[in-house]
Design a protein around this motif. Structure first.
Motif, short mmCIF file in Angstrom:
data_model
loop_
_atom_site.label_atom_id
_atom_site.label_comp_id
_atom_site.label_asym_id
_atom_site.label_seq_id
_atom_site.Cartn_x
_atom_site.Cartn_y
_atom_site.Cartn_z
N ASP A 1 42.57 46.71 58.82
CA ASP A 1 42.20 47.88 58.01
C ASP A 1 42.35 47.59 56.53
O ASP A 1 41.51 47.99 55.72
N THR A 2 43.45 46.92 56.17
CA THR A 2 43.70 46.61 54.76
C THR A 2 42.63 45.66 54.23
O THR A 2 42.09 45.87 53.13
N ILE A 3 42.31 44.64 54.99
CA ILE A 3 41.28 43.69 54.58
C ILE A 3 39.95 44.41 54.41
O ILE A 3 39.26 44.24 53.40
N LEU A 4 39.61 45.23 55.37
CA LEU A 4 38.33 45.93 55.34
C LEU A 4 38.25 46.89 54.15
O LEU A 4 37.28 46.88 53.39
N LEU A 5 39.28 47.71 53.97
CA LEU A 5 39.25 48.70 52.90
C LEU A 5 39.27 48.08 51.51
O LEU A 5 38.51 48.49 50.63
N THR A 6 40.14 47.10 51.29
CA THR A 6 40.18 46.48 49.97
C THR A 6 38.89 45.73 49.70
O THR A 6 38.41 45.70 48.56
N GLY A 7 38.29 45.15 50.74
CA GLY A 7 37.01 44.47 50.57
C GLY A 7 35.89 45.44 50.24
O GLY A 7 35.09 45.19 49.33
N MET A 8 35.83 46.56 50.96
CA MET A 8 34.77 47.54 50.72
C MET A 8 34.91 48.20 49.36
O MET A 8 33.90 48.52 48.72
N LEU A 9 36.15 48.40 48.92
CA LEU A 9 36.38 49.03 47.62
C LEU A 9 36.40 48.03 46.47
O LEU A 9 36.60 48.40 45.32
N LYS A 10 36.25 46.75 46.84
CA LYS A 10 36.24 45.66 45.85
C LYS A 10 37.53 45.65 45.03
O LYS A 10 37.52 45.49 43.82
N LEU A 11 38.66 45.84 45.74
CA LEU A 11 39.98 45.79 45.11
C LEU A 11 40.57 44.40 45.28
O LEU A 11 40.35 43.74 46.28
N ASN A 12 41.36 43.99 44.32
CA ASN A 12 42.11 42.75 44.43
C ASN A 12 43.32 43.06 45.31
O ASN A 12 44.17 43.88 44.95
N ILE A 13 43.42 42.40 46.45
CA ILE A 13 44.48 42.73 47.41
C ILE A 13 45.87 42.45 46.83
O ILE A 13 46.82 43.16 47.12
N ALA A 14 45.99 41.43 46.00
CA ALA A 14 47.30 41.12 45.40
C ALA A 14 47.76 42.26 44.49
O ALA A 14 48.93 42.66 44.53
N GLU A 15 46.86 42.79 43.68
CA GLU A 15 47.22 43.91 42.81
C GLU A 15 47.54 45.15 43.64
O GLU A 15 48.47 45.89 43.31
N TYR A 16 46.79 45.36 44.70
CA TYR A 16 47.02 46.50 45.59
C TYR A 16 48.43 46.42 46.19
O TYR A 16 49.19 47.40 46.17
N VAL A 17 48.81 45.24 46.68
CA VAL A 17 50.13 45.07 47.29
C VAL A 17 51.23 45.22 46.25
O VAL A 17 52.24 45.88 46.50
N ARG A 18 51.05 44.62 45.07
CA ARG A 18 52.07 44.73 44.02
C ARG A 18 52.31 46.19 43.64
O ARG A 18 53.45 46.61 43.42
#
Length: 187
Positions: A144-161
């Motif tokens: 879910d995290t991979i899919l959502l951050t990918g669809m929203l074009k978010l940087n996953i590292a920034e999201y987690v931080r």
């Protein structure tokens, strides 16, 4: 699905084909949808296979019992009564770095076996680890995290931080409240 006449996977495939035909009637539109989302689907598939491989390695061996015995040997006997709380605190980083399958089929049985050595029912461990799910959903291995951050074009590292501190705080508050209200029973 309820009747069991056809396997759920087959029903899903049939429904997916019908949905594609209805929503994207031309072959070109279908190709474009698959191209846009195929990469995310492949990542999810790889994560599920990796979790299954880890689970397969642990099942049928004496590894779980051995690890549980070692865990009992390193925890002071006086702390045994608080083992569910210890598990909750340990589970925060464990659920963050492991897939669901690896954690729930590999690590939680170890915790449950260890809890029994302290006279604590395995269900107490299950209740505790479920409270740490907010940390788990930040994991880059969660589909879910991979899919959502990918669809929203978010940087996953920034999201987690950004979300990690709030997630850990949420886990600690939930574990504390569960212990104070008796939802998690200690020995």
């Amino acid at each position: 699905m309820i009747s069991g006449i056809v396997q759920p996977a087959i029903l899903f495939l049939i429904a997916a084909v019908i949905a594609m035909l209805i929503n994207y009637p031309t072959l070109e539109q279908q190709k474009e949808r698959i191209k846009d989302h195929g990469g995310n689907a492949l990542l999810v598939l790889l994560v599920v296979f990796a979790g299954g491989a880890f689970t397969g390695i642990l099942s049928g061996t004496k590894m779980v019992d051995s690890i549980a015995a070692n865990l009992v040997s390193i925890i002071p006997g006086s702390w045994g009564a608080f083992f569910p709380i210890i598990v909750g605190l340990i589970s925060i980083p464990f659920t963050f770095v492991m897939s669901n399958d690896a954690f729930y089929f590999g690590v939680v049985p170890i915790f449950a076996s260890t809890a029994q050595a302290y006279g604590i029912e395995p269900i107490e461990i299950v209740r505790t680890v479920v409270l740490t799910q907010s940390a788990h959903f930040l994991l880059p291995l969660v589909p879910d995290t991979i899919l959502l951050t990918g669809m929203l074009k978010l940087n996953i590292a920034e999201y987690v931080r950004f979300t990690l501190k709030w997630s850990v705080l949420t886990c600690i508050v939930l574990i504390s409240l569960a212990w104070l209200t008796g939802a998690i029973m200690t020995g």
